[in-house]
Write a protein that holds these residues in place. Structure first.
Motif, PDB file in Angstrom:
ATOM      1  N   UNK A 191      28.046 -21.647 -53.351  1.00 14.03           N
ATOM      2  CA  UNK A 191      28.902 -22.277 -52.347  1.00 14.03           C
ATOM      3  C   UNK A 191      28.120 -22.522 -51.053  1.00 14.03           C
ATOM      4  N   UNK A 192      27.271 -21.568 -50.667  1.00 17.17           N
ATOM      5  CA  UNK A 192      26.500 -21.721 -49.431  1.00 17.17           C
ATOM      6  C   UNK A 192      25.520 -22.883 -49.532  1.00 17.17           C
ATOM      7  N   UNK A 193      24.857 -23.000 -50.676  1.00 19.83           N
ATOM      8  CA  UNK A 193      23.914 -24.104 -50.854  1.00 19.83           C
ATOM      9  C   UNK A 193      24.634 -25.452 -50.837  1.00 19.83           C
ATOM     10  N   UNK A 194      25.796 -25.486 -51.488  1.00 12.39           N
ATOM     11  CA  UNK A 194      26.551 -26.742 -51.500  1.00 12.39           C
ATOM     12  C   UNK A 194      27.002 -27.127 -50.098  1.00 12.39           C
ATOM     13  N   UNK A 195      27.408 -26.158 -49.309  1.00  8.24           N
ATOM     14  CA  UNK A 195      27.839 -26.454 -47.938  1.00  8.24           C
ATOM     15  C   UNK A 195      26.661 -26.841 -47.052  1.00  8.24           C
ATOM     16  N   UNK A 196      25.511 -26.183 -47.284  1.00  8.10           N
ATOM     17  CA  UNK A 196      24.353 -26.474 -46.447  1.00  8.10           C
ATOM     18  C   UNK A 196      23.764 -27.852 -46.732  1.00  8.10           C
ATOM     19  N   UNK A 197      23.948 -28.339 -47.934  1.00  2.32           N
ATOM     20  CA  UNK A 197      23.365 -29.635 -48.298  1.00  2.32           C
ATOM     21  C   UNK A 197      24.317 -30.796 -48.087  1.00  2.32           C
ATOM     22  N   UNK A 198      25.468 -30.529 -47.488  1.00  6.78           N
ATOM     23  CA  UNK A 198      26.413 -31.630 -47.282  1.00  6.78           C
ATOM     24  C   UNK A 198      25.906 -32.541 -46.157  1.00  6.78           C
ATOM     25  N   UNK A 199      26.309 -33.771 -46.222  1.00  7.73           N
ATOM     26  CA  UNK A 199      25.885 -34.785 -45.251  1.00  7.73           C
ATOM     27  C   UNK A 199      26.885 -34.839 -44.099  1.00  7.73           C
ATOM     28  N   UNK A 200      26.374 -34.548 -42.920  1.00 10.12           N
ATOM     29  CA  UNK A 200      27.196 -34.620 -41.711  1.00 10.12           C
ATOM     30  C   UNK A 200      26.762 -35.825 -40.881  1.00 10.12           C
ATOM     31  N   UNK A 201      27.561 -36.260 -39.917  1.00  9.41           N
ATOM     32  CA  UNK A 201      27.143 -37.398 -39.065  1.00  9.41           C
ATOM     33  C   UNK A 201      25.820 -37.149 -38.355  1.00  9.41           C
ATOM     34  N   UNK A 202      25.571 -35.912 -37.910  1.00  8.17           N
ATOM     35  CA  UNK A 202      24.305 -35.617 -37.223  1.00  8.17           C
ATOM     36  C   UNK A 202      23.127 -35.754 -38.181  1.00  8.17           C
ATOM     37  N   UNK A 203      23.322 -35.243 -39.390  1.00 13.44           N
ATOM     38  CA  UNK A 203      22.240 -35.334 -40.383  1.00 13.44           C
ATOM     39  C   UNK A 203      22.006 -36.790 -40.784  1.00 13.44           C
ATOM     40  N   UNK A 204      23.086 -37.536 -40.959  1.00  6.58           N
ATOM     41  CA  UNK A 204      22.930 -38.954 -41.326  1.00  6.58           C
ATOM     42  C   UNK A 204      22.225 -39.742 -40.229  1.00  6.58           C
ATOM     43  N   UNK A 205      22.549 -39.466 -38.975  1.00  2.00           N
ATOM     44  CA  UNK A 205      21.892 -40.171 -37.868  1.00  2.00           C
ATOM     45  C   UNK A 205      20.418 -39.806 -37.788  1.00  2.00           C
ATOM     46  N   UNK A 206      20.109 -38.513 -37.948  1.00  2.00           N
ATOM     47  CA  UNK A 206      18.704 -38.093 -37.906  1.00  2.00           C
ATOM     48  C   UNK A 206      17.928 -38.671 -39.070  1.00  2.00           C
ATOM     49  N   UNK A 207      18.561 -38.756 -40.244  1.00  2.00           N
ATOM     50  CA  UNK A 207      17.883 -39.322 -41.403  1.00  2.00           C
ATOM     51  C   UNK A 207      17.616 -40.813 -41.201  1.00  2.00           C
ATOM     52  N   UNK A 208      18.540 -41.548 -40.634  1.00  2.00           N
ATOM     53  CA  UNK A 208      18.329 -42.971 -40.355  1.00  2.00           C
ATOM     54  C   UNK A 208      17.217 -43.204 -39.335  1.00  2.00           C
ATOM     55  N   UNK A 209      17.185 -42.375 -38.303  1.00  2.00           N
ATOM     56  CA  UNK A 209      16.136 -42.501 -37.286  1.00  2.00           C
ATOM     57  C   UNK A 209      14.771 -42.215 -37.884  1.00  2.00           C
ATOM     58  N   UNK A 210      14.705 -41.257 -38.795  1.00  2.00           N
ATOM     59  CA  UNK A 210      13.427 -40.934 -39.448  1.00  2.00           C
ATOM     60  C   UNK A 210      12.982 -42.086 -40.336  1.00  2.00           C
ATOM     61  N   UNK A 211      13.891 -42.689 -41.032  1.00  2.00           N
ATOM     62  CA  UNK A 211      13.521 -43.817 -41.894  1.00  2.00           C
ATOM     63  C   UNK A 211      12.995 -44.998 -41.068  1.00  2.00           C
ATOM     64  N   UNK A 212      13.619 -45.258 -39.948  1.00  2.00           N
ATOM     65  CA  UNK A 212      13.141 -46.352 -39.087  1.00  2.00           C
ATOM     66  C   UNK A 212      11.756 -46.045 -38.528  1.00  2.00           C
ATOM     67  N   UNK A 213      11.539 -44.806 -38.139  1.00  2.00           N
ATOM     68  CA  UNK A 213      10.225 -44.434 -37.589  1.00  2.00           C
ATOM     69  C   UNK A 213       9.156 -44.539 -38.651  1.00  2.00           C
ATOM     70  N   UNK A 214       9.468 -44.157 -39.867  1.00  2.00           N
ATOM     71  CA  UNK A 214       8.479 -44.252 -40.948  1.00  2.00           C
ATOM     72  C   UNK A 214       8.175 -45.719 -41.273  1.00  2.00           C
ATOM     73  N   UNK A 215       9.183 -46.575 -41.244  1.00  2.00           N
ATOM     74  CA  UNK A 215       8.943 -48.005 -41.513  1.00  2.00           C
ATOM     75  C   UNK A 215       8.074 -48.624 -40.416  1.00  2.00           C
ATOM     76  N   UNK A 216       8.332 -48.280 -39.176  1.00  2.00           N
ATOM     77  CA  UNK A 216       7.516 -48.804 -38.066  1.00  2.00           C
ATOM     78  C   UNK A 216       6.092 -48.296 -38.158  1.00  2.00           C
ATOM     79  N   UNK A 217       5.930 -47.057 -38.552  1.00  2.00           N
ATOM     80  CA  UNK A 217       4.572 -46.524 -38.706  1.00  2.00           C
ATOM     81  C   UNK A 217       3.815 -47.251 -39.802  1.00  2.00           C
ATOM     82  N   UNK A 218       4.505 -47.493 -40.910  1.00  2.00           N
ATOM     83  CA  UNK A 218       3.819 -48.173 -42.011  1.00  2.00           C
ATOM     84  C   UNK A 218       3.390 -49.595 -41.606  1.00  2.00           C
ATOM     85  N   UNK A 219       4.184 -50.298 -40.859  1.00  2.00           N
ATOM     86  CA  UNK A 219       3.825 -51.654 -40.429  1.00  2.00           C
ATOM     87  C   UNK A 219       2.671 -51.624 -39.436  1.00  2.00           C
TER      88      UNK A 219
END
Length: 311
Positions: A191-219
Motif C-alpha cells: 500500500x505504501x509503494x502504491x501511494x508513493x508512486x501515485x501521480x500528483x499535480x506537483x509531480x506531474x508539473x516537475x516531470x513536464x519541466x524536466x522533459x522540456x529541459x531535456x529536449x532543450x539540452x538535446x537541441x
C-alpha cells in the motif's frame, strides 16, 4: 343433715366454676382479638396478599365461649431470596464476560484467516500452499484453546501436563505472531509503494519541466558542447532535483498515520522526543501482528470472570 351438707357444698364449688368459664371465655376472646390485630398489622406492613381463614371473618362475640383452642395459624409470606446467596450472577460481570468472549472469538477468527492466508502464500505449489494453510489454521486453533485447557489442568493438580500445555501454546503463539508480522508487513509495504508512486499535480508539473529541459539540452548540444549546452545541462539537473523532491514529498505523505503520530508525540513531549518514521512503523507492525493472536488469553480471562460471577 345430709341435705344441708350437700346444699352447702354445691354453692361453694359452683360459683368458682362459672367464674373460671367466664374468665376463660374473656381470655380466649382477648387472645383472638390480639392475634387478628397482629395478622392484619403484619399484612399492612409487608404488603402481602393472602387469604385469611374463616375464623378471622367472624367477630369474637359470636364465637362460642368455650372455644379456647390453640392459636390460629398466622399466614406468612416467603422472604425474598438474596440474589448473592441464591447464586445469581451479577448482571454487569456476566455481561462483561460475554462481551469479552465475543471479542476473543472475533480476534481468533481474524487471526486464523491471517495465518491461513499468509501460510498458503508461502507454498510453491497448490499442494504445498494447502498444506501450509492447514498448519497455520491448526496452530492458531491450538493457540486459542490451549490457555484455558492448561489453566484447568493446573487448577486440577496436573501441574506437569499443564506445563506441557503452556509450552505448546508458546510455540504456536510465536508461530502465529510471525505469520501476522509477514501478513502485516506485506500489505503495508504494498500500500505504501502504491501511494508513493501515485501521480500528483506537483509531480506531474516537475516531470513536464524536466522533459522540456531535456529536449532543450538535446537541441543545443546536438552540434557540440558549448556554453549554451552546459547551461541546458545545468537546467536538466535542476529540474531533476525538483522532481525528486516532489516524489519524496509524496512518499512521506503515503504513510499519513506514522507522520501524524510522530508530530503528535513531538508536540506532547515539547520536542524532547522525536521518533523517526521507522520507529512508529515498527510499533504498528508489532501491534497488528500481536493483537489478533491474544484471543486465547481473552477467552481464559472471560472464563474465569464468568466462573467468579457465578460463584
Amino acid at each position: 343433715m345430709a341435705d344441708d351438707t350437700i346444699a352447702s357444698i354445691i354453692p361453694l364449688h359452683h360459683a368458682p366454676l362459672k367464674k373460671r368459664e367466664k374468665k376463660a371465655a374473656r381470655s380466649g376472646t382477648t387472645r383472638r382479638r390480639k392475634k387478628k390485630a397482629t395478622v392484619v398489622a403484619a399484612e399492612e406492613a409487608e404488603g402481602a396478599e393472602s387469604f385469611l381463614p374463616s375464623e378471622f371473618l367472624i367477630p369474637p362475640e359470636f364465637l362460642p365461649a368455650n372455644d379456647v383452642a390453640g392459636e390460629l395459624p398466622v399466614p406468612s409470606t416467603p422472604a425474598p431470596a438474596d440474589p448473592v446467596q441464591a447464586g445469581a450472577a451479577p448482571p454487569r460481570r456476566h455481561l462483561a464476560a460475554v462481551l469479552l468472549s465475543i471479542a476473543a472469538l472475533a480476534l481468533a477468527a481474524v487471526g486464523i484467516t491471517i495465518n491461513g492466508w499468509f501460510a498458503r502464500s508461502l507454498g510453491s505449489s497448490d499442494i504445498a500452499g494447502w498444506l501450509f494453510l492447514a498448519v497455520g489454521v491448526a496452530a492458531d486453533l491450538v493457540a486459542l484453546v490451549m490457555p484455558s485447557c492448561a489453566a484447568g489442568l493446573w487448577h486440577s493438580g496436573q501441574r506437569a501436563t499443564a506445563l506441557v500445555g503452556w509450552a505448546v501454546w508458546v510455540m504456536t503463539f510465536v508461530f502465529a505472531v510471525t505469520a501476522g508480522i509477514g501478513f502485516a508487513s506485506t500489505n503495508i509495504s504494498d500500500v505504501t509503494i502504491a501511494r508513493a508512486s501515485r501521480m500528483t499535480p506537483a509531480v506531474a508539473s516537475a516531470q513536464g519541466a524536466l522533459n522540456d529541459a531535456m529536449a532543450a539540452r538535446d537541441r543545443e548540444c546536438k552540434s557540440g558542447v558549448g556554453k549554451f549546452c552546459r547551461e541546458r545541462e545545468a537546467a536538466v539537473v535542476e529540474r531533476r532535483q525538483v522532481l525528486d523532491s516532489a516524489m519524496a514529498s509524496v512518499g512521506q505523505s503515503a504513510d499519513a498515520q506514522s507522520d501524524a503520530a510522530i508530530k503528535l508525540v513531538t508536540w506532547i513531549s515539547g520536542g524532547m522526543l522525536r521518533p523517526k518514521l521507522e520507529d512508529f512503523a515498527m510499533l504498528r507492525l508489532i501491534l497488528l501482528a500481536l493483537l489478533p493472536q491474544i484471543g486465547g488469553i481473552l477467552l481464559l480471562v472471560a472464563r474465569h470472570s464468568a466462573t467468579n460471577s457465578a460463584a
